[in-house]
Structures are given as structure tokens and as C-alpha cells.
Write a protein that holds these residues in place. Sequence first.
Motif, PDB file in Angstrom:
ATOM      1  N   LYS A 129       0.822  -1.214   0.000  1.00 15.10           N
ATOM      2  CA  LYS A 129       0.000   0.000   0.000  1.00 15.10           C
ATOM      3  C   LYS A 129       0.861   1.271   0.000  1.00 15.10           C
ATOM      4  N   ILE A 130       0.251   2.340  -0.537  1.00 10.10           N
ATOM      5  CA  ILE A 130       0.886   3.656  -0.615  1.00 10.10           C
ATOM      6  C   ILE A 130      -0.049   4.678   0.019  1.00 10.10           C
ATOM      7  N   ILE A 131       0.488   5.533   0.856  1.00  8.93           N
ATOM      8  CA  ILE A 131      -0.285   6.636   1.428  1.00  8.93           C
ATOM      9  C   ILE A 131       0.134   7.937   0.760  1.00  8.93           C
ATOM     10  N   THR A 132      -0.871   8.730   0.388  1.00  5.59           N
ATOM     11  CA  THR A 132      -0.636  10.057  -0.166  1.00  5.59           C
ATOM     12  C   THR A 132      -1.763  10.963   0.287  1.00  5.59           C
ATOM     13  N   GLU A 133      -1.647  12.253  -0.022  1.00  6.01           N
ATOM     14  CA  GLU A 133      -2.735  13.165   0.351  1.00  6.01           C
ATOM     15  C   GLU A 133      -3.779  13.215  -0.756  1.00  6.01           C
ATOM     16  N   ALA A 134      -5.056  13.291  -0.373  1.00 10.09           N
ATOM     17  CA  ALA A 134      -6.119  13.497  -1.354  1.00 10.09           C
ATOM     18  C   ALA A 134      -5.940  14.870  -1.991  1.00 10.09           C
ATOM     19  N   GLY A 135      -6.252  14.963  -3.271  1.00 10.67           N
ATOM     20  CA  GLY A 135      -6.107  16.245  -3.953  1.00 10.67           C
ATOM     21  C   GLY A 135      -4.667  16.617  -4.217  1.00 10.67           C
ATOM     22  N   ALA A 136      -3.800  15.613  -4.337  1.00  7.73           N
ATOM     23  CA  ALA A 136      -2.402  15.878  -4.684  1.00  7.73           C
ATOM     24  C   ALA A 136      -2.338  16.495  -6.079  1.00  7.73           C
ATOM     25  N   PHE A 137      -1.211  17.101  -6.395  1.00  9.76           N
ATOM     26  CA  PHE A 137      -1.053  17.676  -7.725  1.00  9.76           C
ATOM     27  C   PHE A 137      -1.249  16.568  -8.768  1.00  9.76           C
ATOM     28  N   PRO A 138      -1.932  16.853  -9.887  1.00  9.64           N
ATOM     29  CA  PRO A 138      -2.266  15.803 -10.847  1.00  9.64           C
ATOM     30  C   PRO A 138      -1.096  14.932 -11.282  1.00  9.64           C
ATOM     31  N   SER A 139       0.079  15.515 -11.511  1.00 10.75           N
ATOM     32  CA  SER A 139       1.217  14.695 -11.927  1.00 10.75           C
ATOM     33  C   SER A 139       1.521  13.604 -10.918  1.00 10.75           C
ATOM     34  N   ASP A 140       1.417  13.943  -9.636  1.00  7.69           N
ATOM     35  CA  ASP A 140       1.675  12.948  -8.596  1.00  7.69           C
ATOM     36  C   ASP A 140       0.608  11.863  -8.605  1.00  7.69           C
ATOM     37  N   MET A 141      -0.636  12.266  -8.781  1.00  8.26           N
ATOM     38  CA  MET A 141      -1.716  11.277  -8.835  1.00  8.26           C
ATOM     39  C   MET A 141      -1.530  10.338 -10.020  1.00  8.26           C
ATOM     40  N   TYR A 142      -1.219  10.904 -11.186  1.00 10.42           N
ATOM     41  CA  TYR A 142      -1.045  10.082 -12.378  1.00 10.42           C
ATOM     42  C   TYR A 142       0.175   9.171 -12.231  1.00 10.42           C
ATOM     43  N   MET A 143       1.240   9.725 -11.650  1.00 10.81           N
ATOM     44  CA  MET A 143       2.450   8.942 -11.447  1.00 10.81           C
ATOM     45  C   MET A 143       2.168   7.726 -10.567  1.00 10.81           C
ATOM     46  N   LEU A 144       1.512   7.947  -9.427  1.00 10.80           N
ATOM     47  CA  LEU A 144       1.223   6.842  -8.519  1.00 10.80           C
ATOM     48  C   LEU A 144       0.299   5.810  -9.178  1.00 10.80           C
ATOM     49  N   GLU A 145      -0.735   6.297  -9.841  1.00  7.46           N
ATOM     50  CA  GLU A 145      -1.693   5.403 -10.490  1.00  7.46           C
ATOM     51  C   GLU A 145      -1.001   4.493 -11.504  1.00  7.46           C
ATOM     52  N   THR A 146      -0.140   5.083 -12.330  1.00  5.64           N
ATOM     53  CA  THR A 146       0.479   4.286 -13.386  1.00  5.64           C
ATOM     54  C   THR A 146       1.607   3.410 -12.852  1.00  5.64           C
TER      55      THR A 146
END
Length: 429
Positions: A129-146
Motif C-alpha cells: 500500500k501507498i499513502i498520499t494526500e487526497a487532492g495531490a497535484f495531478p502529476s503525482d496522482m497520475y504517477m502513482l496510479e500508473t
Amino acid sequence: MSTSTNFEFSYSFAKSMDEADPLRSFRQKFIFPKVDGKEAIYFCGNSLGLQPKSTQNYIQKELNNWADKAVDGHFHGEDAWYHIRKKSKPALAAIVGAHEHEVVAMNNLTSNLHFLMVSFYQPTDNRFKIITEAGAFPSDMYMLETQVKFRGLNPDEVIIELSPRAGEHTLKTEDIIAAIQEAGDSLALVMMAGLQYYTGQVFDMKAITDAAHQVGAKAGFDLAHAAGNVKLALHDWEVDFATWCSYKYMNSGPGNVSGIFVHERHAERPDLVRFAGWWGHDEGERFKMEKGFKPMYGADGWQLANSNVLALAAHQASLDIFQEAGMDSLRAKSEKLTAYLEFLIQEISGDSGVLEIITPNHKDERGCQLSLLVHKGGKAVFDEFYRNGIVGDWRHPNVIRIAPTPLYNSFMDVYQFAEILKQSLQKFA
């Protein structure tokens, strides 16, 4: 808490603060844009920093080296390109609180996040599992997702997004730590911003890192909005890895080179999985051109390609200014500038409910940026700012980000902004 007992909403007070500012001469080292032919009041360093006047000369020097030496520029001249990455290390280490071997300028931010994730996110059947903040900058969200999908996993089952409590705008440190402890042995990584781009909140990176390590996970941070803005101590905090961009508070030019931090405990780990390139290979053996990757010591071992010399030249123009000013002095001025901005906004808005500052009011929980939630008037208020020479930043649906940057902004800038804010609210709110 910020203090405002000695602040005044007056031209004379702002002028006196500027006269007493030991960093006031640094403003003259930058070029200010114009709005309708007049020099702008620039509060958008959180998006793109201003150009140092010296940048052109720094780039021209390397253009001259290229013209005069061509390929020989790699090994001859004052700053031979083969080792050019080393020139930025002292300033970068001072800015992020690291040893020089823990930092290197390379690539861009999201590329670096991907490359670092290869090394520091190693999911297993039980720990993934990975913890991050909701509403992170889109690049970070896309990076983690992919990154998660690349490993054949489901982002919905892997990524834990932490949101503020109901009715609040920012995360509490105790809630982040509680989430880490709850994830426990299933947690592989905490990867989040150091300073949240939308709210301006600075996270307690030391406490988060300590909590992650206590459950056997690693901790990394995107410092795009923190580097060059707030005091960092990545080595002492024992952060595993971090990366940042240089075009915001580090004023190195649009889209310019990023940098990475890798803690020295990972410095000599040839067993650590990474995507390699020849510039990360032992430079003493690099030109043997043989198979078998042997990483360089420290952060240099994550390099891939040879350095972008022109980009590093622009970067160095700003870094030399940082070295001259010093992060301690810059941060001391920044705290005063932002506190004065906060005071003036509160003086103007009062109990009207028109404006709400969603950035924390404690100096240790914010950088220079204040995020203003506009409850009445919305984008019209922001547009009025621009018509009056204020360059800030609008974020959907109704937040204005204002970032008085200590290298080139003044107390008079903040005062003049407040006068325009007062006028804008009277017109539209």
C-alpha cells in the motif's frame, strides 16, 4: 501562531519595513514582467519564479564554450561539462538540508518521481500500500496510479488518500500518523507533497518519515513547492528520497531541470533496483563502454543521461543568488512578509465572510503562499487583481494563491496588493 501586533496597514509602515530589510537589494537582481506597460506586482513565484538578470550571461558563457571548444568542452575549460553537475551541489545541499553526495540536478520532476519509485516502491504480496494526500497535484496522482498499474496492481486497492476532517481544509499530523499506523505491515510507501500546492500547508516531514519507518515503510516527498521556500533538513529527517523542480522558488526558468535527494544510507546499494543509464555508472569506468551497471555513489547513481548544460547554466544563475542570500535569512524575511500579508487580508475582510485563508496560520506549517478561498466575487476578484497589475494564481473552483517571495518581493508589494484587494472586494463581493 503568526503575530500581527506590530503591523500597520499604512504606506509608511511598509516603507519602513523595506528600509530595514537586509535582503532588499536582491530585488534588483530580477527582471519583473509588465502589465499594461507598468511593472507588475509579482506574487506567482509558486508557479514560475522571476528571471535573474544574470541568467543570460550564465547561458551565454556556455554558448561561448560550445562555440569555442565544441566537443572539447566536455573535458576542458573552467566548468568542463563532464563534471558540470557538481557545481550545483553545494547550493542544492544547503537548500534541501542534505550532504552534497545526496543530491544531484537532473531530468524533470515527474520523470524523477517515476525513476525513484522504481527503487523505493517494491511491493510484495503483504506489503504493497501507498499513502498520499487526497487532492495531490495531478502529476503525482497520475504517477502513482500508473506505477501501481505497471506492477499489475489495482490503484483502488493500493493507494490510500488522506483527506482533511469534515469542515477543515488541511490535514492534521496526528491523522496522517494514525493512517500510517493503521496500514501497518501492509504499507510499503508514504509518498506525498512536502508542501501542498492548493492549500499551502507544509507537512511535518520528519514525523511522517519516522512513522513510516516505524512500520517498515519508506518515505518520499515531492518538494516542488517546498524547495527554495521553506527550511528543509532531509538528511536529518532521514527521508528516503525526494525530488523537486527548479522553476518555481528556485527561479531557473520554465520547465527547467529538476533535482533529487537520496539519503546516504542508500548511497552504496548496487542491489537496489533502478532504471540505469550510463551517466549513473561509475564515472571512472564509464568510457570503457562495458556491460554491467556499477552505480556511482549517492544520488549520482540515479542519473541516466549526460547533463543538460544550458539548463544547468540557467539553474546556477539562481543558485548563486541563493548562496549569497542564505536560506536562514530568506526564511526569516518570508515569515514576516507572509504574516504581514495575512494581517492585511484580515484587516480588509474582517468578519464579512467574503475571504477565508485556508493556509495554516502557524509559520512552521506554511511557506510564503497564502491560499484565499473567495466566497463572493470569485474569478471576477482575481481578474480585477490582474487589471491592476497583480500577477497571482487562480485555482478552480474559487481559490487565489498569493506568494510573496522573499528574494524579490517587498513589504510595499504586499501593501499595494492589499489596497487593490480592498478595491476589488468593494467592486465585486
